[in-house]
Design an enzyme around this catalytic site. Structure first.
Site, PDB file in Angstrom:
ATOM      1  N   ARG A  62       0.823  -1.211   0.000  1.00  0.00           N
ATOM      2  CA  ARG A  62       0.000   0.000   0.000  1.00  0.00           C
ATOM      3  C   ARG A  62       0.860   1.264   0.000  1.00  0.00           C
ATOM      4  NH1 ARG A  62      -5.088   0.339   1.134  1.00  0.00           N
ATOM      5  NH2 ARG A  62      -5.219  -1.890   1.427  1.00  0.00           N
ATOM      6  N   ARG A  88      -9.984   3.046  -3.217  1.00  0.00           N
ATOM      7  CA  ARG A  88      -8.774   2.786  -2.420  1.00  0.00           C
ATOM      8  C   ARG A  88      -8.579   3.906  -1.414  1.00  0.00           C
ATOM      9  NH1 ARG A  88      -6.910  -2.238  -3.143  1.00  0.00           N
ATOM     10  NH2 ARG A  88      -7.307  -2.820  -5.298  1.00  0.00           N
ATOM     11  N   HIS A 104     -19.274  10.027  -0.925  1.00  0.00           N
ATOM     12  CA  HIS A 104     -19.596   8.751  -0.298  1.00  0.00           C
ATOM     13  C   HIS A 104     -21.111   8.550  -0.364  1.00  0.00           C
ATOM     14  CE1 HIS A 104     -19.121   5.376   2.360  1.00  0.00           C
ATOM     15  NE2 HIS A 104     -20.166   5.827   3.054  1.00  0.00           N
ATOM     16  N   ASP A 136      -9.267  12.830   5.138  1.00  0.00           N
ATOM     17  CA  ASP A 136      -8.171  12.759   6.089  1.00  0.00           C
ATOM     18  C   ASP A 136      -7.658  11.321   6.005  1.00  0.00           C
ATOM     19  OD1 ASP A 136      -9.969  11.224   7.481  1.00  0.00           O
ATOM     20  OD2 ASP A 136     -10.289  12.692   9.092  1.00  0.00           O
ATOM     21  N   GLY A 138      -8.323   8.756   7.774  1.00  0.00           N
ATOM     22  CA  GLY A 138      -9.246   7.699   8.190  1.00  0.00           C
ATOM     23  C   GLY A 138     -10.115   7.244   7.024  1.00  0.00           C
TER      24      GLY A 138
END
Ligand code: GRF
Length: 211
Positions: A62, A88, A104, A136, A138
């Protein structure tokens, strides 16, 4: 802006269309993907937009992939990265260099993650929707810029509900990105405001401010 996609790219196409009008205030300089051969990349190329692919599978981990993605994005020198159906997680290599927004298909903080529409249906909510937020590090956790509600109808399945959300999502994405470009923004903790109000920035570690 650079727009990142993983699939069909209908949101990206809406941005490309809107940006054809010089009054929109933003230009799509490139479209990037983590997957080869997607409909979205075909659409970008057909629209005459420069496209790049940084396939996740070509990298050891990653971290390496994020580094390659950061370089590919930075080559286009965008002022904003728009994750629009990009599946991703972007890490520090990208986010320390670029301000990024994400859409989202749920009303965050409900139903974060990759199966938001399925999860909302399974939970039995009567109202779901879409959220645009700053990224961010998260998962779907950054400061919210805008949200639009979409009612769940009896008989909805994942695909019918997602299609209705996407119709609303495209409008919200085009409106919000245009306003960010034209008006600027301030992030004050978790609160996002349009316009350039420099004095309202309180937490430098949590704050991204733009022209
Ligand atoms: C959108 O609903 C987005 O919110 C989600 O994936 C979908 C992408 O659709 N993350 P498209 O590729 O823009 O058609």
């Amino acid at each position: 802006m650079v727009v990142l996609i993983s699939g069909t790219g209908s949101n990206m196409s809406a941005l490309v269309e809107a940006a054809r009008d010089p009054a929109y205030g933003a230009e799509v300089v490139a479209v990037g993907s983590d997957r080869r051969g997607t409909r979205g990349i075909e659409r970008a190329e057909a629209a005459g937009v420069s496209a790049f692919v940084v396939p996740f599978r070509d990298y050891a981990d990653r971290f390496e992939w994020n580094r390659a993605m950061a370089e590919a994005i930075s080559a286009h020198e965008p002022d904003l990265v728009v994750s629009a159906g990009f599946m991703r997680i972007l890490g520090p290599a990208v986010l320390q260099r670029h301000t990024a927004v994400n859409i989202h298909p749920a009303l965050l903080p409900s139903f974060p993650g990759a199966h938001a529409v399925r999860d909302a249906l399974a939970h039995g909510v009567r109202i779901t929707g879409t959220t645009i937020h700053f990224l961010d590090e998260g998962v779907d956790s950054g400061p919210i810029i805008d949200q639009v509600a979409v009612p769940v109808e009896d008989g909805d399945d994942e695909s019918s509900l997602h299609e209705r959300i996407k119709t609303v999502e495209r409008r919200m994405l085009v409106d919000t990105v245009g306003r960010l470009a034209r008006e600027g923004w301030t992030v004050d903790g978790r609160h996002v405001r349009f316009g350039r109000t420099e004095h309202s920035v309180t937490d430098a570690s949590d704050t991204k401010e733009n022209r």
